[in-house]
Design a protein around this motif. Structure first.
Motif, mmCIF file in Angstrom:
data_model
loop_
_atom_site.group_PDB
_atom_site.id
_atom_site.type_symbol
_atom_site.label_atom_id
_atom_site.label_comp_id
_atom_site.label_asym_id
_atom_site.label_seq_id
_atom_site.Cartn_x
_atom_site.Cartn_y
_atom_site.Cartn_z
ATOM 1 N N VAL A 110 0.841 -1.194 0.000
ATOM 2 C CA VAL A 110 0.000 0.000 0.000
ATOM 3 C C VAL A 110 0.883 1.253 0.000
ATOM 4 N N LYS A 111 1.929 1.262 0.820
ATOM 5 C CA LYS A 111 2.853 2.406 0.832
ATOM 6 C C LYS A 111 3.520 2.571 -0.537
ATOM 7 N N ASP A 112 3.934 1.460 -1.147
ATOM 8 C CA ASP A 112 4.538 1.522 -2.489
ATOM 9 C C ASP A 112 3.561 2.144 -3.477
ATOM 10 N N TYR A 113 2.340 1.644 -3.458
ATOM 11 C CA TYR A 113 1.296 2.121 -4.361
ATOM 12 C C TYR A 113 1.049 3.616 -4.155
ATOM 13 N N LEU A 152 1.841 6.877 -6.810
ATOM 14 C CA LEU A 152 0.780 7.774 -7.269
ATOM 15 C C LEU A 152 1.230 9.236 -7.327
ATOM 16 N N LEU A 153 2.301 9.560 -6.618
ATOM 17 C CA LEU A 153 2.732 10.947 -6.525
ATOM 18 C C LEU A 153 3.344 11.485 -7.817
ATOM 19 N N LYS A 154 3.781 10.596 -8.697
ATOM 20 C CA LYS A 154 4.447 11.049 -9.915
ATOM 21 C C LYS A 154 3.804 10.415 -11.140
ATOM 22 N N ASP A 155 3.462 11.241 -12.097
ATOM 23 C CA ASP A 155 2.814 10.747 -13.309
ATOM 24 C C ASP A 155 3.660 9.734 -14.069
ATOM 25 N N GLU A 156 4.974 9.879 -14.012
ATOM 26 C CA GLU A 156 5.818 8.944 -14.761
ATOM 27 C C GLU A 156 5.815 7.529 -14.175
ATOM 28 N N ASP A 201 -9.414 14.450 -25.194
ATOM 29 C CA ASP A 201 -8.128 13.901 -25.648
ATOM 30 C C ASP A 201 -7.792 12.616 -24.898
ATOM 31 N N ILE A 202 -6.854 11.902 -25.438
ATOM 32 C CA ILE A 202 -6.503 10.589 -24.894
ATOM 33 C C ILE A 202 -5.918 10.697 -23.483
ATOM 34 N N ASN A 203 -5.214 11.781 -23.185
ATOM 35 C CA ASN A 203 -4.633 11.929 -21.850
ATOM 36 C C ASN A 203 -5.716 12.068 -20.789
ATOM 37 N N LYS A 204 -6.801 12.762 -21.121
ATOM 38 C CA LYS A 204 -7.920 12.872 -20.175
ATOM 39 C C LYS A 204 -8.599 11.513 -20.002
ATOM 40 N N PHE A 205 -8.691 10.769 -21.085
ATOM 41 C CA PHE A 205 -9.263 9.420 -21.023
ATOM 42 C C PHE A 205 -8.398 8.531 -20.128
ATOM 43 N N PHE A 206 -7.086 8.574 -20.325
ATOM 44 C CA PHE A 206 -6.152 7.799 -19.510
ATOM 45 C C PHE A 206 -6.293 8.183 -18.036
ATOM 46 N N LYS A 207 -6.379 9.479 -17.764
ATOM 47 C CA LYS A 207 -6.535 9.952 -16.383
ATOM 48 C C LYS A 207 -7.858 9.445 -15.794
ATOM 49 N N PHE A 208 -8.917 9.461 -16.594
ATOM 50 C CA PHE A 208 -10.205 8.954 -16.140
ATOM 51 C C PHE A 208 -10.100 7.479 -15.749
ATOM 52 N N LEU A 209 -9.473 6.668 -16.614
ATOM 53 C CA LEU A 209 -9.346 5.230 -16.342
ATOM 54 C C LEU A 209 -8.534 4.969 -15.082
ATOM 55 N N THR A 210 -7.412 5.658 -14.943
ATOM 56 C CA THR A 210 -6.572 5.420 -13.769
ATOM 57 C C THR A 210 -7.255 5.931 -12.500
ATOM 58 N N ILE A 244 2.850 6.090 -13.168
ATOM 59 C CA ILE A 244 1.436 5.747 -13.112
ATOM 60 C C ILE A 244 1.167 4.284 -13.476
ATOM 61 N N ILE A 245 1.897 3.746 -14.452
ATOM 62 C CA ILE A 245 1.685 2.355 -14.852
ATOM 63 C C ILE A 245 2.086 1.423 -13.713
ATOM 64 N N LEU A 246 3.200 1.711 -13.072
ATOM 65 C CA LEU A 246 3.624 0.896 -11.937
ATOM 66 C C LEU A 246 2.656 1.064 -10.760
ATOM 67 N N ALA A 247 2.089 2.254 -10.607
ATOM 68 C CA ALA A 247 1.077 2.467 -9.565
ATOM 69 C C ALA A 247 -0.151 1.612 -9.835
#
Length: 163
Positions: A25-28, A32-36, A135-144, A38-41
């Motif tokens: 949970v701490k790792d997760y 989350l704090l950094k967009d780069e 745009d796709i970035n907003k879609f990606f943000k919505f999914l995450t 996000i996939i690992l989060a």
């Protein structure tokens, strides 16, 4: 020298599993704090949920199942037994709804897929979505965000019941 092969045979306890859960949970949350990251989060969100269910499994059965199906782990965890009669319907419904969302976006093999491939896959989902998003970035943000909100629901309910 540490014999890692020997460590593989050490039985887990509920406390070991709970400690692993807290660490994931701490790792997760850190990722989350950094967009780069996000996939690992996203991947660690699923792993944190898996650890939560496994701590309940070890509490009741001591069985280790190497599969990563979160629905089956939830069922085996007997976590729903922890709900009082009054909260059973509501909490179980929330857990099931949140798990449905998580399972749309998370799978254990995510760790083997490149970020470019994941973004291409999300791009295809974006196209199929009828472009409800600008745009796709907003879609990606919505999914995450949808995944992370569902993850928080599961972790909160599971942690409330841990004794």
């Amino acid at each position: 020298k540490i014999d890692y092969m020997e460590l593989r045979n050490v039985p887990f306890t509920p406390d070991d599993s709970h400690s692993a859960y807290e660490t994931r949970v701490k790792d997760y949350q850190y990722l989350l704090l950094k967009d780069e990251h996000i996939i690992l989060a996203v991947y660690n969100a699923g792993v944190a949920i898996e650890c939560l269910f496994r701590e309940y499994i070890y509490k009741y059965t001591k069985e280790f199942d190497s599969r990563h199906n979160l629905f089956k782990l939830y069922e085996k965890s007997l976590l729903a037994q922890e709900f009082t009669l009054g909260e059973q319907s509501d909490k179980n419904a929330k857990m099931t709804a949140a798990l449905n969302i998580v399972m749309k976006h998370w799978f254990n093999n995510l760790r083997y897929i490149s970020e470019n491939r994941i973004r291409r896959t999300i791009g295809m989902q974006y196209i199929r979505s009828g472009k409800k998003f600008k745009d796709i970035n907003k879609f990606f943000k919505f999914l995450t965000n949808e995944l992370f909100t569902a993850t928080e629901t599961i972790l909160k309910i599971g942690q409330e019941k841990w004794t």
